[in-house]
Design a protein around this motif. Structure first.
Motif, PDB file in Angstrom:
ATOM      1  N   VAL A  73       0.832  -1.104  -0.104  1.00 49.37           N
ATOM      2  CA  VAL A  73      -0.036   0.016  -0.084  1.00 49.37           C
ATOM      3  C   VAL A  73       0.727   1.247  -0.066  1.00 49.37           C
ATOM      4  CG1 VAL A  73      -1.799   1.459   1.386  1.00 49.37           C
ATOM      5  CG2 VAL A  73      -1.929  -1.178   1.000  1.00 49.37           C
ATOM      6  N   LEU A  74       2.051   1.307   0.693  1.00 48.33           N
ATOM      7  CA  LEU A  74       2.877   2.344   0.945  1.00 48.33           C
ATOM      8  C   LEU A  74       3.344   2.742  -0.391  1.00 48.33           C
ATOM      9  CD1 LEU A  74       4.446   4.504   2.550  1.00 48.33           C
ATOM     10  CD2 LEU A  74       6.034   2.798   3.039  1.00 48.33           C
ATOM     11  N   ARG A  75       3.865   1.695  -1.234  1.00 49.05           N
ATOM     12  CA  ARG A  75       4.991   1.993  -2.278  1.00 49.05           C
ATOM     13  C   ARG A  75       4.180   1.426  -3.565  1.00 49.05           C
ATOM     14  NH1 ARG A  75       9.181   5.260  -1.230  1.00 49.05           N
ATOM     15  NH2 ARG A  75       9.723   5.005   1.024  1.00 49.05           N
ATOM     16  N   GLY A  76       3.197   0.775  -3.904  1.00 43.71           N
ATOM     17  CA  GLY A  76       2.527   0.250  -4.912  1.00 43.71           C
ATOM     18  C   GLY A  76       3.287  -0.887  -5.596  1.00 43.71           C
ATOM     19  N   ASP A  77       3.037  -1.206  -6.825  1.00 40.40           N
ATOM     20  CA  ASP A  77       3.672  -2.488  -7.289  1.00 40.40           C
ATOM     21  C   ASP A  77       4.094  -1.931  -8.556  1.00 40.40           C
ATOM     22  OD1 ASP A  77       1.320  -2.357  -8.570  1.00 40.40           O
ATOM     23  OD2 ASP A  77       0.425  -4.249  -8.198  1.00 40.40           O
ATOM     24  N   THR A  78       4.390  -0.706  -8.936  1.00 39.20           N
ATOM     25  CA  THR A  78       4.829  -0.316 -10.294  1.00 39.20           C
ATOM     26  C   THR A  78       6.425  -0.200 -10.195  1.00 39.20           C
ATOM     27  OG1 THR A  78       4.753   2.183  -9.518  1.00 39.20           O
ATOM     28  CG2 THR A  78       2.533   1.039 -10.693  1.00 39.20           C
ATOM     29  N   GLY A  79       7.059  -0.620  -9.146  1.00 42.40           N
ATOM     30  CA  GLY A  79       8.485  -0.481  -9.396  1.00 42.40           C
ATOM     31  C   GLY A  79       9.194   0.849  -9.538  1.00 42.40           C
ATOM     32  N   THR A  80      10.033   1.224 -10.425  1.00 40.13           N
ATOM     33  CA  THR A  80      10.350   2.337 -10.837  1.00 40.13           C
ATOM     34  C   THR A  80      10.104   3.087 -12.161  1.00 40.13           C
ATOM     35  OG1 THR A  80      12.495   1.538 -11.308  1.00 40.13           O
ATOM     36  CG2 THR A  80      12.440   2.216  -9.167  1.00 40.13           C
ATOM     37  N   ASP A  81       8.893   3.249 -12.172  1.00 36.82           N
ATOM     38  CA  ASP A  81       8.299   3.429 -13.715  1.00 36.82           C
ATOM     39  C   ASP A  81       8.310   4.863 -14.123  1.00 36.82           C
ATOM     40  OD1 ASP A  81       6.244   3.939 -11.253  1.00 36.82           O
ATOM     41  OD2 ASP A  81       4.736   4.224 -12.954  1.00 36.82           O
ATOM     42  N   VAL A  82       8.794   5.798 -13.122  1.00 40.45           N
ATOM     43  CA  VAL A  82       8.891   7.254 -13.554  1.00 40.45           C
ATOM     44  C   VAL A  82      10.494   7.453 -13.451  1.00 40.45           C
ATOM     45  CG1 VAL A  82       8.484   9.634 -12.975  1.00 40.45           C
ATOM     46  CG2 VAL A  82       6.879   7.996 -12.491  1.00 40.45           C
ATOM     47  N   ARG A  83      11.044   7.987 -14.507  1.00 41.62           N
ATOM     48  CA  ARG A  83      12.301   8.140 -14.829  1.00 41.62           C
ATOM     49  C   ARG A  83      12.769   9.634 -15.176  1.00 41.62           C
ATOM     50  NH1 ARG A  83      15.663   3.690 -14.247  1.00 41.62           N
ATOM     51  NH2 ARG A  83      14.288   1.697 -14.208  1.00 41.62           N
ATOM     52  N   VAL A  84      13.767  10.196 -14.845  1.00 37.70           N
ATOM     53  CA  VAL A  84      14.186  11.554 -15.159  1.00 37.70           C
ATOM     54  C   VAL A  84      15.600  11.642 -15.293  1.00 37.70           C
ATOM     55  CG1 VAL A  84      11.964  12.896 -14.315  1.00 37.70           C
ATOM     56  CG2 VAL A  84      14.378  12.457 -13.007  1.00 37.70           C
ATOM     57  N   THR A  85      16.047  12.327 -16.163  1.00 35.41           N
ATOM     58  CA  THR A  85      17.337  12.822 -16.339  1.00 35.41           C
ATOM     59  C   THR A  85      17.529  14.170 -16.117  1.00 35.41           C
ATOM     60  OG1 THR A  85      17.628  11.013 -18.026  1.00 35.41           O
ATOM     61  CG2 THR A  85      19.293  12.635 -18.118  1.00 35.41           C
ATOM     62  N   LEU A  86      18.604  14.369 -15.229  1.00 31.69           N
ATOM     63  CA  LEU A  86      18.926  15.864 -14.871  1.00 31.69           C
ATOM     64  C   LEU A  86      20.217  16.413 -15.235  1.00 31.69           C
ATOM     65  CD1 LEU A  86      17.314  15.649 -11.120  1.00 31.69           C
ATOM     66  CD2 LEU A  86      16.213  16.734 -13.385  1.00 31.69           C
ATOM     67  N   ALA A  87      20.724  17.362 -14.583  1.00 31.09           N
ATOM     68  CA  ALA A  87      21.945  17.954 -15.257  1.00 31.09           C
ATOM     69  C   ALA A  87      23.204  16.770 -14.879  1.00 31.09           C
ATOM     70  CB  ALA A  87      22.296  19.243 -14.042  1.00 31.09           C
ATOM     71  N   GLY A  88      24.074  17.114 -15.900  1.00 30.42           N
ATOM     72  CA  GLY A  88      25.235  16.353 -15.974  1.00 30.42           C
ATOM     73  C   GLY A  88      24.821  14.705 -16.400  1.00 30.42           C
ATOM     74  N   GLY A  89      23.725  14.499 -16.746  1.00 30.37           N
ATOM     75  CA  GLY A  89      23.175  13.075 -17.258  1.00 30.37           C
ATOM     76  C   GLY A  89      22.884  12.278 -16.126  1.00 30.37           C
ATOM     77  N   PHE A  90      22.546  12.937 -15.012  1.00 35.39           N
ATOM     78  CA  PHE A  90      22.362  12.206 -13.767  1.00 35.39           C
ATOM     79  C   PHE A  90      20.847  11.673 -14.080  1.00 35.39           C
ATOM     80  CE2 PHE A  90      20.184  11.951  -9.851  1.00 35.39           C
ATOM     81  CZ  PHE A  90      21.044  10.964  -8.920  1.00 35.39           C
ATOM     82  N   GLU A  91      20.755  10.426 -13.677  1.00 38.80           N
ATOM     83  CA  GLU A  91      19.401   9.869 -13.958  1.00 38.80           C
ATOM     84  C   GLU A  91      18.824   8.874 -12.564  1.00 38.80           C
ATOM     85  OE1 GLU A  91      19.760   6.677 -16.725  1.00 38.80           O
ATOM     86  OE2 GLU A  91      20.029   8.026 -18.403  1.00 38.80           O
ATOM     87  N   THR A  92      17.542   9.142 -12.352  1.00 40.73           N
ATOM     88  CA  THR A  92      16.843   8.735 -11.110  1.00 40.73           C
ATOM     89  C   THR A  92      15.639   8.318 -11.522  1.00 40.73           C
ATOM     90  OG1 THR A  92      16.512   9.131  -9.046  1.00 40.73           O
ATOM     91  CG2 THR A  92      16.099  10.935 -10.255  1.00 40.73           C
ATOM     92  N   ALA A  93      15.188   7.404 -10.419  1.00 40.14           N
ATOM     93  CA  ALA A  93      13.730   6.895 -10.745  1.00 40.14           C
ATOM     94  C   ALA A  93      12.962   6.611  -9.616  1.00 40.14           C
ATOM     95  CB  ALA A  93      13.925   5.405 -11.709  1.00 40.14           C
ATOM     96  N   ALA A  94      11.709   6.518  -9.554  1.00 44.09           N
ATOM     97  CA  ALA A  94      10.833   6.080  -8.611  1.00 44.09           C
ATOM     98  C   ALA A  94       9.543   5.592  -8.952  1.00 44.09           C
ATOM     99  CB  ALA A  94      10.705   7.411  -7.647  1.00 44.09           C
ATOM    100  N   SER A  95       8.791   5.170  -8.084  1.00 42.71           N
ATOM    101  CA  SER A  95       7.396   4.501  -8.298  1.00 42.71           C
ATOM    102  C   SER A  95       6.282   5.904  -8.201  1.00 42.71           C
ATOM    103  CB  SER A  95       7.198   3.485  -7.223  1.00 42.71           C
ATOM    104  OG  SER A  95       5.803   2.995  -7.651  1.00 42.71           O
ATOM    105  N   SER A  96       5.388   5.603  -9.144  1.00 41.59           N
ATOM    106  CA  SER A  96       4.116   6.429  -8.977  1.00 41.59           C
ATOM    107  C   SER A  96       3.246   5.782  -8.367  1.00 41.59           C
ATOM    108  CB  SER A  96       3.853   6.889 -10.557  1.00 41.59           C
ATOM    109  OG  SER A  96       3.354   5.689 -11.030  1.00 41.59           O
ATOM    110  N   GLY A  97       3.385   4.572  -7.615  1.00 42.72           N
ATOM    111  CA  GLY A  97       2.387   3.874  -7.251  1.00 42.72           C
ATOM    112  C   GLY A  97       2.167   4.259  -5.555  1.00 42.72           C
ATOM    113  N   GLY A  98       1.193   3.610  -5.057  1.00 43.42           N
ATOM    114  CA  GLY A  98       1.142   3.530  -3.650  1.00 43.42           C
ATOM    115  C   GLY A  98       0.948   5.006  -3.000  1.00 43.42           C
ATOM    116  N   CYS A  99       0.802   4.902  -1.648  1.00 43.64           N
ATOM    117  CA  CYS A  99       0.550   6.324  -0.985  1.00 43.64           C
ATOM    118  C   CYS A  99       1.792   7.074  -1.136  1.00 43.64           C
ATOM    119  CB  CYS A  99       0.343   5.948   0.470  1.00 43.64           C
ATOM    120  SG  CYS A  99      -1.264   4.961   0.875  1.00 43.64           S
ATOM    121  N   VAL A 100       2.779   6.772  -1.233  1.00 46.22           N
ATOM    122  CA  VAL A 100       3.824   7.810  -1.587  1.00 46.22           C
ATOM    123  C   VAL A 100       3.761   8.374  -3.093  1.00 46.22           C
ATOM    124  CG1 VAL A 100       6.638   7.970  -1.781  1.00 46.22           C
ATOM    125  CG2 VAL A 100       5.573   6.670  -0.073  1.00 46.22           C
TER     126      VAL A 100
END
Length: 271
Positions: free
Chosen positions: A112-139
């Motif tokens: 319920v907290l995190r959902g089951d979507t894994g890390t379905d949202v990804r962004v690339t920021l300055a210097g080519g830094f890539e990060t990802a997070a889940s869009s699911g769950g209460c978070v």
């Protein structure tokens, strides 16, 4: 120390530096996010722990918020502050709460907290830094409500984090390197073979009976070499340069932060 002048665009305040001086993080948003998560969890019939607000707004960029200098009079009286000597728990309140639940409840809590979507949202920021997070769950739902999207949250959070990381480059600044060398010599004269304050603190933890003496020598040598002042100034220069070099991302992150603050205040007004 090398001088800086108001004619310097980094010092005078270009767009990204002005934005960062206004803050790229806000502790109030961390509090609001946890409140939204708790409400979501309760609607699902699950308890959620109280998460204490951050001690400050770190990472703050622009003018880097460094640790407070160790004052000689305090060191002579008490040694190091408790916050330095006591190791922080690696497990936060949410993890501790989940671990205390029965296995079947724990699994549902995380789902319920995190959902089951894994890390379905990804962004690339300055210097080519890539990060990802889940869009699911209460978070995920809390972040979407506050920031408009999880991608916006990642942009705000990691732009501030990336800027703050640049501050570590201060230890390679020529003036700071020279200050460390002078600090080591100063500590050696006082009978302590350490090359940096972190080593003095580590030694004090191993030998508690020597804490006051080590802390006092440490504070005196920091003051004599201006280590804290020089390191803070170097970190500020480095971070400001990074902010100017990554103007687009910084201005975008600041705008997203301001909008999230507006949404948070509006939501609080309705509750």
């Amino acid at each position: 120390m090398r001088g800086r002048h108001d004619s310097d665009p980094i010092r005078a305040g270009s767009g990204p530096v002005r934005a960062a001086d206004g803050g790229l993080r806000a502790a109030a948003l961390d509090v609001a996010e946890n409140q939204l998560i708790a409400q979501c969890m309760r609607r699902a019939g699950l308890s959620y722990p109280d998460v204490p607000p951050p001690r400050d707004d770190r990472p703050v960029v622009g003018l880097v918020r460094a640790s407070a200098p160790l004052r000689v009079e305090d060191a002579r009286r008490e040694g190091y502050p408790d916050s330095v000597m006591i190791a922080a728990s690696r497990q936060g309140p949410v993890e501790a709460h989940a671990d205390a639940l029965p296995p079947e409840s724990r699994e549902r809590f995380h789902e319920v907290l995190r959902g089951d979507t894994g890390t379905d949202v990804r962004v690339t920021l300055a210097g080519g830094f890539e990060t990802a997070a889940s869009s699911g769950g209460c978070v995920g739902s809390a972040r979407k409500e506050l920031y408009g999207s999880v991608a916006n949250f990642l942009t705000v959070f990691y732009t501030a984090e990336l800027a703050q990381r640049q501050a570590s480059g201060a230890d390679r600044d020529q003036e700071v390197v020279a200050a460390y060398e002078s600090y080591a010599q100063c500590m050696g004269v006082k009978g302590h073979r350490v090359a940096a304050p972190a080593e003095a603190i580590a030694l004090a933890k191993k030998h508690p009976s020597e804490e006051v003496a080590l802390a006092t020598a440490d504070a005196e040598c920091r003051a004599a070499t201006r280590l804290h002042e020089l390191r803070e100034a170097a970190a500020d220069r480095i971070v400001r340069r990074w902010l100017a070099d990554n103007e687009g991302t910084v201005v975008q992150a600041h705008a997203l932060l301001v909008e999230a603050q507006r949404i948070s205040l509006s939501s609080n007004h309705k509750r």
